[in-house]
Design a protein around this motif. Structure first.
Motif, mmCIF file in Angstrom:
data_model
loop_
_atom_site.group_PDB
_atom_site.id
_atom_site.type_symbol
_atom_site.label_atom_id
_atom_site.label_comp_id
_atom_site.label_asym_id
_atom_site.label_seq_id
_atom_site.Cartn_x
_atom_site.Cartn_y
_atom_site.Cartn_z
ATOM 1 N N UNK C 36 18.252 -1.786 0.469
ATOM 2 C CA UNK C 36 18.252 -2.057 -0.732
ATOM 3 C C UNK C 36 16.766 -2.349 -1.253
ATOM 4 N N UNK C 37 16.099 -2.962 -0.153
ATOM 5 C CA UNK C 37 14.434 -3.445 -0.566
ATOM 6 C C UNK C 37 13.574 -2.155 -0.630
ATOM 7 N N UNK C 38 13.914 -1.007 -0.036
ATOM 8 C CA UNK C 38 12.936 0.123 -0.029
ATOM 9 C C UNK C 38 12.982 0.481 -1.301
ATOM 10 N N UNK C 39 11.802 0.685 -1.902
ATOM 11 C CA UNK C 39 11.528 1.400 -3.415
ATOM 12 C C UNK C 39 10.691 2.578 -2.725
ATOM 13 N N UNK C 40 11.059 3.752 -3.819
ATOM 14 C CA UNK C 40 10.340 4.810 -3.653
ATOM 15 C C UNK C 40 10.003 5.406 -4.928
ATOM 16 N N UNK C 41 8.772 5.599 -5.109
ATOM 17 C CA UNK C 41 8.124 6.128 -6.592
ATOM 18 C C UNK C 41 7.639 7.756 -6.112
ATOM 19 N N UNK C 42 8.103 8.586 -6.774
ATOM 20 C CA UNK C 42 7.749 10.077 -6.891
ATOM 21 C C UNK C 42 6.707 10.277 -7.888
ATOM 22 N N UNK C 43 5.613 11.046 -7.610
ATOM 23 C CA UNK C 43 4.711 11.400 -8.798
ATOM 24 C C UNK C 43 4.434 13.079 -8.514
ATOM 25 N N UNK C 44 4.908 13.749 -9.372
ATOM 26 C CA UNK C 44 4.798 15.227 -9.092
ATOM 27 C C UNK C 44 3.361 15.452 -9.877
ATOM 28 N N UNK C 45 2.461 16.128 -9.280
ATOM 29 C CA UNK C 45 0.992 16.611 -9.622
ATOM 30 C C UNK C 45 1.096 18.045 -9.879
ATOM 31 N N UNK C 46 0.470 18.193 -11.260
ATOM 32 C CA UNK C 46 0.239 19.284 -11.741
ATOM 33 C C UNK C 46 -1.107 19.854 -10.840
ATOM 34 N N UNK C 47 -0.770 21.517 -10.466
ATOM 35 C CA UNK C 47 -1.656 22.148 -9.451
ATOM 36 C C UNK C 47 -3.276 22.044 -10.184
ATOM 37 N N UNK C 48 -3.337 21.907 -11.547
ATOM 38 C CA UNK C 48 -4.605 21.651 -12.198
ATOM 39 C C UNK C 48 -5.318 20.420 -12.116
ATOM 40 N N UNK C 49 -4.707 19.228 -11.364
ATOM 41 C CA UNK C 49 -5.170 18.173 -11.285
ATOM 42 C C UNK C 49 -5.324 17.910 -9.752
ATOM 43 N N UNK C 50 -5.128 18.574 -8.902
ATOM 44 C CA UNK C 50 -5.387 18.392 -7.501
ATOM 45 C C UNK C 50 -6.469 19.415 -6.903
ATOM 46 N N UNK C 51 -7.231 18.792 -6.295
ATOM 47 C CA UNK C 51 -8.534 19.705 -5.511
ATOM 48 C C UNK C 51 -8.372 19.328 -4.100
#
Lengths: 62, 62, 62, 62, 62, 62
Positions: C36-51
């Motif tokens: 229960x102590x394990x926290x996960x945060x997912x961030x989906x990144x737009x292909x216009x914002x990753x190089x």
């Protein structure tokens, strides 16, 4: 704003000094803005704490 | 891409090695992608720098 | 603690559900701790914002 | 490695394209390394979600 | 400096305004420093992108 | 949730203790929620690793 964060392996203080100056100039040239508002945070990462392909960098032979 | 960042209390190098390998495999099994493209950054956090419920972990009695 | 953050391109909700479960299990298998102590945060990144290599992903042809 | 993250207010796609290219070149000039290994993640921040001096940017008059 | 980042579920603009003001005041009271130098970045996280105990928050029944 | 991250220059342990408590209280007063769910991560940044206006803080004279 903006905040630029750089995560990289260890560098010399001279390299970090040059990096901070050049990233700031690159930001202004391309996105405009006020030089003093540009903040840069450098994090030097130990090769024992970075992995790619499932293998810790310090364990790789090359 | 993807980048997986883990913030945790200190672990042994052996645990970090296993963690990097297993997180990478878990990602591929569930989301697919190219193994070499998966980057993992581990940050070990001092118990003096992490709080929950308003109390620094190092100050907690248990 | 720990907090696991994943930055990746868009996935289905089913993939994110499986990813959260399997990353959590991978952490416990290798580093121990309370599920229960394990926290996960997912961030989906737009292909216009990753190089990579100086080129925005959305602009790459292949 | 390295990973460069930029948090800034909204820009045009053309500005982001130029920024990614110039930050990458600035990194190589000052710190060396392999161009393809340089990853950049841009996060555009809403003026309702950034504050300085205790005041949300969108609420400031200037 | 300092930069305070808050990752939380969605809130009203009024709550974010109050939060920015009160976090800034709490920082100055305890750590000192110049009010204008305190930067706050709020990220509102979708319940589909946050998990604890291996389960996505949006999937939890309670 | 929420997770509050503070990046700042070095402080005493007493200041960090007070900061954690007061940020937690500020969050509850303005945004509500369960005290135990509020997590705070403090990162103390070396003045050699933070720049504004293109200049590393440790190099500034004032």
């Amino acid at each position: 704003m903006p905040v630029i964060r750089v995560e990289m392996f260890e560098r010399t203080q001279e390299q970090k000094r040059d990096l901070a100056r050049e990233l700031t100039e690159a930001f202004i040239r391309t996105c405009g803005g006020n030089k003093d508002a540009i903040k840069i945070l450098i994090t030097e990462v130990d090769k024992n704490n970075w992995a790619s392909g499932g293998v810790i960098t310090a364990d790789k032979k090359d």
